[in-house]
Write a protein that holds these residues in place. Structure first.
Motif, PDB file in Angstrom:
ATOM      1  N   MET A   1      -5.764  20.377 -11.622  1.00  0.00           N
ATOM      2  CA  MET A   1      -4.476  19.767 -11.341  1.00  0.00           C
ATOM      3  C   MET A   1      -4.723  18.432 -10.649  1.00  0.00           C
ATOM      4  O   MET A   1      -5.583  18.298  -9.793  1.00  0.00           O
ATOM      5  CB  MET A   1      -3.639  20.684 -10.450  1.00  0.00           C
ATOM      6  CG  MET A   1      -2.326  20.076 -10.086  1.00  0.00           C
ATOM      7  SD  MET A   1      -1.111  21.139  -9.282  1.00  0.00           S
ATOM      8  CE  MET A   1      -2.043  22.235  -8.291  1.00  0.00           C
ATOM      9  N   GLU A  63       2.523  16.534  -8.806  1.00  0.00           N
ATOM     10  CA  GLU A  63       1.404  17.397  -9.186  1.00  0.00           C
ATOM     11  C   GLU A  63       1.459  17.601 -10.690  1.00  0.00           C
ATOM     12  O   GLU A  63       2.494  18.004 -11.224  1.00  0.00           O
ATOM     13  CB  GLU A  63       1.472  18.729  -8.457  1.00  0.00           C
ATOM     14  CG  GLU A  63       1.308  18.597  -6.963  1.00  0.00           C
ATOM     15  CD  GLU A  63       1.433  19.919  -6.236  1.00  0.00           C
ATOM     16  OE1 GLU A  63       1.897  20.900  -6.840  1.00  0.00           O
ATOM     17  OE2 GLU A  63       1.064  19.948  -5.057  1.00  0.00           O
ATOM     18  N   ARG A  64       0.360  17.317 -11.362  1.00  0.00           N
ATOM     19  CA  ARG A  64       0.292  17.461 -12.816  1.00  0.00           C
ATOM     20  C   ARG A  64      -0.781  18.469 -13.178  1.00  0.00           C
ATOM     21  O   ARG A  64      -1.886  18.439 -12.646  1.00  0.00           O
ATOM     22  CB  ARG A  64      -0.034  16.133 -13.477  1.00  0.00           C
ATOM     23  CG  ARG A  64       1.055  15.113 -13.313  1.00  0.00           C
ATOM     24  CD  ARG A  64       0.717  13.844 -14.039  1.00  0.00           C
ATOM     25  NE  ARG A  64       1.806  12.888 -13.853  1.00  0.00           N
ATOM     26  CZ  ARG A  64       1.657  11.595 -13.875  1.00  0.00           C
ATOM     27  NH1 ARG A  64       0.470  11.071 -14.083  1.00  0.00           N
ATOM     28  NH2 ARG A  64       2.686  10.798 -13.707  1.00  0.00           N
ATOM     29  N   THR A  65      -0.438  19.328 -14.087  1.00  0.00           N
ATOM     30  CA  THR A  65      -1.384  20.306 -14.609  1.00  0.00           C
ATOM     31  C   THR A  65      -1.647  19.973 -16.066  1.00  0.00           C
ATOM     32  O   THR A  65      -0.714  19.727 -16.834  1.00  0.00           O
ATOM     33  CB  THR A  65      -0.819  21.732 -14.488  1.00  0.00           C
ATOM     34  OG1 THR A  65      -0.518  21.983 -13.117  1.00  0.00           O
ATOM     35  CG2 THR A  65      -1.812  22.761 -14.980  1.00  0.00           C
TER      36      THR A  65
END
Length: 72
Positions: A1, A63-65
């Protein structure tokens, strides 16, 4: 992430300018971010094609997954 702190400002031309910080400290507080934004404006640390940064607009943590797929 992946985690980013985005700070949005207005410049002299009234345009939005975004400054992104990769992997900010996990326990950073809104107060700390506001102080940093004030310093950026007061000390003219950054400029933009529309002129100096003159006002704070907002700040956010993103937040990037990512999911990777094997394709062939």
């Amino acid at each position: 992430m992946a985690t980013y702190l985005e700070m949005l400002f207005r410049n002299q031309a009234g345009q939005l300018v975004t400054i992104s910080v990769i992997d900010p400290r996990p326990d950073i507080t809104p107060g700390e971010v506001e102080v940093v934004m004030d310093i950026i404006i007061a000390q003219n640390i950054f400029t933009s094609p529309g002129g100096d940064l003159v006002a704070k607009v907002q700040a956010r943590v993103i937040e990037r997954t990512y999911t990777w797929y094997n394709v062939s």
